[in-house]
Design a protein around this motif. Structure first.
Motif, PDB file in Angstrom:
ATOM      1  N   TRP A   1      58.762  59.906  59.089  1.00  0.00           N
ATOM      2  CA  TRP A   1      58.234  58.546  59.260  1.00  0.00           C
ATOM      3  C   TRP A   1      57.069  58.598  60.240  1.00  0.00           C
ATOM      4  N   ASN A   2      55.876  58.225  59.775  1.00  0.00           N
ATOM      5  CA  ASN A   2      54.673  58.264  60.605  1.00  0.00           C
ATOM      6  C   ASN A   2      54.208  56.857  60.973  1.00  0.00           C
ATOM      7  N   TYR A   3      53.720  56.718  62.200  1.00  0.00           N
ATOM      8  CA  TYR A   3      53.272  55.420  62.709  1.00  0.00           C
ATOM      9  C   TYR A   3      51.825  55.522  63.203  1.00  0.00           C
ATOM     10  N   SER A   4      51.029  54.485  62.908  1.00  0.00           N
ATOM     11  CA  SER A   4      49.646  54.443  63.391  1.00  0.00           C
ATOM     12  C   SER A   4      49.160  52.987  63.420  1.00  0.00           C
ATOM     13  N   ASP A   5      47.916  52.799  63.836  1.00  0.00           N
ATOM     14  CA  ASP A   5      47.300  51.475  63.919  1.00  0.00           C
ATOM     15  C   ASP A   5      48.166  50.514  64.737  1.00  0.00           C
ATOM     16  N   PHE A   6      48.426  50.865  65.990  1.00  0.00           N
ATOM     17  CA  PHE A   6      49.248  50.021  66.857  1.00  0.00           C
ATOM     18  C   PHE A   6      48.486  48.754  67.248  1.00  0.00           C
ATOM     19  N   ARG A   7      49.172  47.620  67.109  1.00  0.00           N
ATOM     20  CA  ARG A   7      48.566  46.329  67.434  1.00  0.00           C
ATOM     21  C   ARG A   7      49.457  45.563  68.406  1.00  0.00           C
TER      22      ARG A   7
ATOM     23  N   MET B   1      53.240  46.910  71.857  1.00  0.00           N
ATOM     24  CA  MET B   1      52.429  47.299  70.711  1.00  0.00           C
ATOM     25  C   MET B   1      53.343  47.659  69.542  1.00  0.00           C
ATOM     26  N   PHE B   2      52.874  47.334  68.320  1.00  0.00           N
ATOM     27  CA  PHE B   2      53.670  47.598  67.118  1.00  0.00           C
ATOM     28  C   PHE B   2      52.795  48.291  66.084  1.00  0.00           C
ATOM     29  N   PRO B   3      53.322  49.327  65.398  1.00  0.00           N
ATOM     30  CA  PRO B   3      52.519  50.064  64.420  1.00  0.00           C
ATOM     31  C   PRO B   3      52.322  49.281  63.118  1.00  0.00           C
ATOM     32  N   ALA B   4      51.073  48.928  62.826  1.00  0.00           N
ATOM     33  CA  ALA B   4      50.771  48.157  61.617  1.00  0.00           C
ATOM     34  C   ALA B   4      50.650  49.048  60.386  1.00  0.00           C
ATOM     35  N   ASN B   5      50.682  50.342  60.583  1.00  0.00           N
ATOM     36  CA  ASN B   5      50.701  51.270  59.462  1.00  0.00           C
ATOM     37  C   ASN B   5      51.908  52.174  59.611  1.00  0.00           C
ATOM     38  N   GLN B   6      52.806  52.121  58.623  1.00  0.00           N
ATOM     39  CA  GLN B   6      53.995  52.964  58.620  1.00  0.00           C
ATOM     40  C   GLN B   6      54.085  53.663  57.268  1.00  0.00           C
TER      41      GLN B   6
END
Length: 299
Positions: A227-233, A239-244
């Motif tokens: 599970w990869n996380y990116s684009d934290f907002r 902050m929450f990853p908007a791309n999972q």
């Protein structure tokens, strides 16, 4: 779109379920032994304190909000199939994980995948059919156990303990950290029986960038979930990853299955004006969950 709802939505539910099949039932417990732990240059109490301090930093990134709502682009890659549709993601802490798939432009819902602490629900609005199954109803789930809270932790970008509803302050010492690792991130590890967990978290912020769960046993084969996380907002003060993006590979059904799902989220909010429990229309036909998934997994 019809293919997504009719075939891949139930298959995704099954594959996610199998990837978590070894997470343990709610009655299971972790004995406090961390996974493979590589000490920092410091030794003894100093090393343990440094590891605990970093795990606390990671844990402190948890959101305060109870709800997360977002529009999304849902992409599924499985074999030669690449499918991308709009939709919505709705999360309510300790109650539901819901993915709603919609028709492009029109926006009408055509499919829904819902996980709750007690059941999995798949709705096909095109064919007016649905599957509703207890986690223990299916053979491969009943034999291994599936914990809703483990899946929730991954959607919420948090650490997890197999069989536990949450990771408490006193649980943090159960995680190991490789403080000698080069680069901008440190790996955090935990092992329970045949399942190994590893999270990759930024050294500076403690944000989880990746989670890897590996399950291997002679009886049930091998399953991995990445599970990869990116684009934290920004969500409130956190902050929450908007791309999972999560990929699962499993041989648990004696056949090789793999797929990758990507959720690109937009318009993140903590809106709470929605019902956590889906009511299936009375005219919808209930399909036998075990038979449908057996057919899918035999493909």
């Amino acid at each position: 779109m019809m293919k997504v709802v009719k075939t891949y939505l139930p298959l995704m539910a099954a594959a996610i379920s199998m990837a978590f099949a070894s997470c343990g039932t709610p009655k299971s417990a972790v004995n406090g032994k961390a996974g493979t732990t590589v000490s920092s240059p410091a030794t003894g109490e100093n090393a343990a304190a440094s590891q605990l301090k970093f795990v606390q930093k990671v844990s402190d990134n948890q959101l305060y909000q109870k709800n997360i709502v977002a529009s999304m682009t849902f992409t599924l890659n499985s074999g030669n199939n690449d499918i991308s549709v709009p939709g919505q993601l709705r999360l309510r802490k300790d109650q539901v994980i819901r993915l709603q798939l919609q028709l492009p432009v029109i926006g009408s819902e055509v499919g829904r995948l819902e996980f709750t602490p007690s059941y999995v629900l798949v709705i096909d609005r095109i064919h007016k059919q649905y599957i509703k199954a207890d986690y223990r109803q299916l053979d491969f789930l009943r034999d291994n156990g599936l914990n809703f809270y483990s899946l929730q932790a991954l959607f919420w970008n948090q650490l997890l303990l197999p069989g536990a509803q949450k990771v408490g302050e006193s649980d943090l010492k159960k995680f190991g950290v490789d403080l000698t690792s080069a680069g901008d991130a440190w790996p955090i590890s935990l092992k329970k029986d045949d399942i190994s967990y590893q999270w990759t978290a930024e050294k500076a912020t403690g944000r989880i960038l990746k989670a890897l769960i590996t399950y291997a046993s002679k009886q049930n084969g091998k399953s991995t979930l990445t599970w990869n996380y990116s684009d934290f907002r920004k969500m409130g003060s956190k902050m929450f990853p908007a791309n999972q993006s999560f990929s699962f590979v499993t041989n648990a059904t004696k056949k090789h299955h793999s797929a990758t799902v990507t959720l690109e989220l937009n318009k993140l909010s903590n809106d709470d004006n929605w019902e956590a429990q889906t009511t299936v229309p009375g005219k919808y036909q209930q399909m036998d969950a075990e038979e449908v998934l057996k057919k899918l997994l035999s493909l």
